[in-house]
Design a protein around this motif. Structure first.
Motif, PDB file in Angstrom:
ATOM      1  N   SER A  53      -5.578   2.681   2.072  1.00  0.00           N
ATOM      2  CA  SER A  53      -4.780   1.775   2.903  1.00  0.00           C
ATOM      3  C   SER A  53      -5.600   1.243   4.073  1.00  0.00           C
ATOM      4  O   SER A  53      -5.438   0.083   4.464  1.00  0.00           O
ATOM      5  N   ALA A  61      -0.879   7.171   3.100  1.00  0.00           N
ATOM      6  CA  ALA A  61      -0.912   5.710   3.233  1.00  0.00           C
ATOM      7  C   ALA A  61      -0.233   5.264   4.523  1.00  0.00           C
ATOM      8  O   ALA A  61      -0.693   4.319   5.168  1.00  0.00           O
ATOM      9  N   SER A  73      -2.196   3.258   7.293  1.00  0.00           N
ATOM     10  CA  SER A  73      -1.693   1.919   7.605  1.00  0.00           C
ATOM     11  C   SER A  73      -1.368   1.771   9.082  1.00  0.00           C
ATOM     12  O   SER A  73      -1.755   0.790   9.720  1.00  0.00           O
ATOM     13  N   PRO A 133      -5.144   8.118  -0.378  1.00  0.00           N
ATOM     14  CA  PRO A 133      -4.275   6.970  -0.041  1.00  0.00           C
ATOM     15  C   PRO A 133      -4.489   6.460   1.388  1.00  0.00           C
ATOM     16  O   PRO A 133      -4.394   5.261   1.631  1.00  0.00           O
ATOM     17  N   ALA A 168       0.840  -1.210   0.000  1.00  0.00           N
ATOM     18  CA  ALA A 168       0.000   0.000   0.000  1.00  0.00           C
ATOM     19  C   ALA A 168       0.862   1.243   0.000  1.00  0.00           C
ATOM     20  O   ALA A 168       0.552   2.231  -0.690  1.00  0.00           O
ATOM     21  N   LEU A 169       1.957   1.228   0.737  1.00  0.00           N
ATOM     22  CA  LEU A 169       2.853   2.382   0.776  1.00  0.00           C
ATOM     23  C   LEU A 169       3.523   2.619  -0.578  1.00  0.00           C
ATOM     24  O   LEU A 169       3.614   3.758  -1.041  1.00  0.00           O
ATOM     25  N   ALA A 218       0.917   3.872  -3.156  1.00  0.00           N
ATOM     26  CA  ALA A 218       0.560   5.269  -2.866  1.00  0.00           C
ATOM     27  C   ALA A 218       1.681   6.211  -3.278  1.00  0.00           C
ATOM     28  O   ALA A 218       1.424   7.284  -3.828  1.00  0.00           O
TER      29      ALA A 218
END
Length: 117
Positions: free
Chosen positions: A86, A20, A24, A82, A4-5, A8
Motif C-alpha cells: 500500500s 494495508a 495507507s 500489505p 488497496a484495503l 489486502a
C-alpha cells in the motif's frame, strides 16, 4: 486507498487489512505533510524550493521506511507485505497525480534569454 484495503483484505484477511490500513494512513499523512511543507517553503523562499524538496522527500521516504520497520517488528509477513504494497501503490498514485496537476498549472520552469525586452 480503498482499493488497496480491499485487495489486502481479500488476499490476506484481517491481518492484510490491518497492514494495508497502517501503510495507507502513514503514506497519506507523510505525503500530505511533505506537500504542505513544500508549498509553505516555496511561498516563503522560492530559491530554497529545490534543496527543500530534496530534503523533504528524502525525509518522507525515511519516515515511511521506519513505519515499515516498526510494522515488520510488530507483525508477521501477513501484515508487513500489505503495508509495504500500500505504501508503494499510494506513493506512485500520489506522485503521478501531483505531476499531472503541476503539469496543468503551466508554471514556467525557466526564462528565455531576451524575454524581458
Amino acid at each position: 486507498m480503498l482499493a488497496a484495503l480491499v485487495v489486502a483484505f481479500v488476499l490476506a484477511g484481517t491481518d492484510g487489512l490491518t497492514g494495508a490500513a497502517i501503510g495507507s494512513i502513514a503514506t497519506v499523512v507523510v505525503l500530505a505533510v511533505g506537500s504542505w511543507a513544500m508549498f509553505w517553503i516555496a511561498a516563503k523562499s522560492p530559491a530554497l524550493s529545490l534543496p527543500a524538496a530534496v530534503g523533504v522527500f528524502t525525509l518522507s521516504g525515511m519516515v515511511l521506511f521506519v513505519v515499515l520497520l516498526v510494522v515488520s517488528q510488530a507483525g508477521g509477513d501477513a501484515v508487513v507485505r500489505p503495508a509495504a504494497f500500500s505504501v508503494m501503490v499510494l506513493t506512485v498514485a500520489w506522485t503521478t497525480t501531483f505531476a499531472f496537476l503541476v503539469r496543468r498549472e503551466r508554471i514556467p520552469l525557466f526564462d528565455l534569454p531576451g524575454a524581458d525586452s
